[in-house]
Design an enzyme around this catalytic site. Sequence first.
Site, PDB file in Angstrom:
ATOM      1  N   GLY A  87       3.510-112.263 -62.504  1.00 28.02           N
ATOM      2  CA  GLY A  87       4.897-112.051 -62.884  1.00 28.02           C
ATOM      3  C   GLY A  87       5.181-110.583 -63.091  1.00 28.02           C
ATOM      4  O   GLY A  87       4.544-109.708 -62.482  1.00 28.02           O
ATOM      5  N   SER A  88       6.118-110.301 -63.973  1.00 28.62           N
ATOM      6  CA  SER A  88       6.576-108.929 -64.152  1.00 28.62           C
ATOM      7  C   SER A  88       5.640-108.126 -65.046  1.00 28.62           C
ATOM      8  O   SER A  88       4.940-108.672 -65.909  1.00 28.62           O
ATOM      9  CB  SER A  88       7.980-108.920 -64.773  1.00 28.62           C
ATOM     10  OG  SER A  88       7.925-109.271 -66.150  1.00 28.62           O
ATOM     11  N   THR A  89       5.676-106.824 -64.842  1.00 28.02           N
ATOM     12  CA  THR A  89       4.863-105.921 -65.652  1.00 28.02           C
ATOM     13  C   THR A  89       5.284-105.972 -67.111  1.00 28.02           C
ATOM     14  O   THR A  89       4.437-105.938 -68.021  1.00 28.02           O
ATOM     15  CB  THR A  89       4.976-104.492 -65.100  1.00 28.02           C
ATOM     16  OG1 THR A  89       4.486-104.475 -63.745  1.00 28.02           O
ATOM     17  CG2 THR A  89       4.178-103.510 -65.930  1.00 28.02           C
TER      18      THR A  89
ATOM     19  N   GLU B 289      11.007-101.656 -59.206  1.00 27.00           N
ATOM     20  CA  GLU B 289      10.962-102.843 -58.366  1.00 27.00           C
ATOM     21  C   GLU B 289      12.289-103.594 -58.459  1.00 27.00           C
ATOM     22  O   GLU B 289      12.701-104.019 -59.537  1.00 27.00           O
ATOM     23  CB  GLU B 289       9.825-103.762 -58.796  1.00 27.00           C
ATOM     24  CG  GLU B 289       9.697-104.997 -57.933  1.00 27.00           C
ATOM     25  CD  GLU B 289       8.554-105.910 -58.354  1.00 27.00           C
ATOM     26  OE1 GLU B 289       7.809-106.364 -57.475  1.00 27.00           O
ATOM     27  OE2 GLU B 289       8.419-106.154 -59.574  1.00 27.00           O
TER      28      GLU B 289
ATOM     29  N   LYS C  80       1.673-123.433 -66.920  1.00 24.43           N
ATOM     30  CA  LYS C  80       3.054-123.254 -67.375  1.00 24.43           C
ATOM     31  C   LYS C  80       3.845-122.755 -66.165  1.00 24.43           C
ATOM     32  O   LYS C  80       3.786-121.598 -65.805  1.00 24.43           O
ATOM     33  CB  LYS C  80       3.119-122.244 -68.524  1.00 24.43           C
ATOM     34  CG  LYS C  80       4.300-122.453 -69.502  1.00 24.43           C
ATOM     35  CD  LYS C  80       5.688-122.320 -68.891  1.00 24.43           C
ATOM     36  CE  LYS C  80       6.070-120.859 -68.743  1.00 24.43           C
ATOM     37  NZ  LYS C  80       7.478-120.730 -68.178  1.00 24.43           N
TER      38      LYS C  80
ATOM     39  N   THR D   2       6.563-108.519 -68.821  1.00 31.49           N
ATOM     40  CA  THR D   2       6.045-109.732 -69.450  1.00 31.49           C
ATOM     41  C   THR D   2       4.542-109.625 -69.664  1.00 31.49           C
ATOM     42  O   THR D   2       4.001-110.100 -70.672  1.00 31.49           O
ATOM     43  CB  THR D   2       6.377-110.962 -68.596  1.00 31.49           C
ATOM     44  OG1 THR D   2       7.795-111.063 -68.447  1.00 31.49           O
ATOM     45  CG2 THR D   2       5.848-112.238 -69.231  1.00 31.49           C
ATOM     46  N   ALA D   3       3.860-108.996 -68.718  1.00 32.88           N
ATOM     47  CA  ALA D   3       2.406-108.834 -68.849  1.00 32.88           C
ATOM     48  C   ALA D   3       2.034-108.020 -70.073  1.00 32.88           C
ATOM     49  O   ALA D   3       0.982-108.259 -70.680  1.00 32.88           O
ATOM     50  CB  ALA D   3       1.837-108.175 -67.603  1.00 32.88           C
TER      51      ALA D   3
ATOM     52  N   GLU E  99      -1.479-110.339 -62.049  1.00 33.65           N
ATOM     53  CA  GLU E  99      -0.963-109.798 -60.788  1.00 33.65           C
ATOM     54  C   GLU E  99       0.520-109.557 -60.993  1.00 33.65           C
ATOM     55  O   GLU E  99       1.286-110.492 -61.239  1.00 33.65           O
ATOM     56  CB  GLU E  99      -1.217-110.773 -59.643  1.00 33.65           C
ATOM     57  CG  GLU E  99      -1.008-110.146 -58.272  1.00 33.65           C
ATOM     58  CD  GLU E  99       0.273-110.589 -57.609  1.00 33.65           C
ATOM     59  OE1 GLU E  99       1.203-109.745 -57.520  1.00 33.65           O
ATOM     60  OE2 GLU E  99       0.357-111.751 -57.199  1.00 33.65           O
TER      61      GLU E  99
ATOM     62  N   CYS F  59       6.397-109.730 -54.239  1.00 35.47           N
ATOM     63  CA  CYS F  59       5.845-108.580 -54.956  1.00 35.47           C
ATOM     64  C   CYS F  59       5.132-107.608 -54.025  1.00 35.47           C
ATOM     65  O   CYS F  59       5.070-106.411 -54.299  1.00 35.47           O
ATOM     66  CB  CYS F  59       4.890-109.053 -56.053  1.00 35.47           C
ATOM     67  SG  CYS F  59       3.538-110.086 -55.447  1.00 35.47           S
TER      68      CYS F  59
END
Length: 487
Positions: A234-236, A386, A181, A238-239, A256, A289
């Site tokens: 991606g972002s924390t 960030e 994706k 979204t994780a 990551e 990142c």
Amino acid sequence: MAARTATIAGVDVSVDHWIAGRRVASKQHFTNNSPVDGAFLADVSAGSKEDVDAAVAAARKAFPAWAALGPEGRLPILKKFAERMLARADDLAAVETADNGSLLMGNKHRLVPRSALNISFFAEWALKMQGHTINSDEVVGHVQYDPAGVAALITPWNAPLMLTTWKVGPALAAGNTIVVKPPEWAPMTCSLMADIADEAGLPPGVLNVVQGIGEEAGDALVNHPDVARISFTGSTDTARIIGGAAARSITPLSAELGGKSPLIVCADADLDAAAQTVAGQYMNAGQVCLAGTRVLVEKSIEEEFLEKVRAAAGHMVVGDPRDPGTRVGPLIHPEHFSRVSGFVERAKADGAEVLWGGSQSSEGDLYFQPTMFGGAAADAEISQREVFGPVLTWQTFQSDDEVIAIANNTEYGLAGTLFCGNEARAMRIASAVVAGTIWVNCFFVRDLSAPFGGSRTSGLGREGGNWSFDFYTDIKNIAVRKDAFTS
């Protein structure tokens, strides 16, 4: 519905999904514009749950035959895949630059070759992962690495091709089939990658690409019951959502995530090299990142080093990423520009001092000046969160204990960079900083055999070398009693 293409930087690229070895269009589309100049690139098929279901089903159908090839059987196909990527380096670089605004020369000479290496390296490394034995008093343990099944790979927009192949390489080499994706803000090189994989002879269904919005296509993918692995960069924030889906199905997740990495400069360091490295944190418009966004400088050299960094940063020319003289291109999207500029304006309001930069560049709507803040409080938003833009902060320290405390004073732990002239001191500081990777007197050196990943909220698990195969396989131990067989 006929498949569609768009001409991007002179290259014809499909705007539809790649499922089971053919192009599949969706009724719904999303608009993709170039951050370079705002130009329209394409209306891209927006994947639905039905598209994801079809892609996962295709991957599941293709899995037994692909897994049965073994590392030796997969190697020539994956090596050809890598070779074909190198042969299309100009096309891939041009499309990536148009799609996400990264530097054309950097894409052509660094990121595309690295993307091809991600495929070939892991294809060769898989030959080492065919099992070993463990002898004990009673049994012989035969350890083998079995392909896990269908892997869902969700990738970011700041280096779409390179970071996608970083997952595709080990996932395919381990014998899995995959559904990618790509990022909705920069999906085009992943689409082109699918055609290259097909040209290289990957069987239908082994590699599938479903474009779309994270809340729709991404959500359907991470919640799919037939997905055996989820890998996300991606972002924390979204994780956390993906982690909830993975937890419900007990699906292994590798993530990551973000960072707020320290870049530490000791008084006895090579200050010229350190200053160039600090200025280099503005590359890709700071959308990296791993960037060392918190510059921590020993107090005794503050004035001297600040002037060296100011001079080095002055050479970070903002402009069109297709121009070889440019060093800082645009931010990816108006939404992201607003986010970055919001951080900067709030930092000013909080009393941080703008040492240079601090506003939009005259180059265009999405271009932002390389920026350095001084005097920000340790607990200020600009020191803790960030930004993911060309924005750094400047702090000083007077002892090793102090700089270690400052370096560890965030929720993140992705990376760190240290310039120091004394090996014992460097190792003492590096060992105490919480991060997955610490570079000492260098930056951004990525050996594919080394572990890579984040600590704290910067990630889950490690990738690279054996660590990638630990994730993308089910590791089995067949324990055979030593006297079980007489012949």
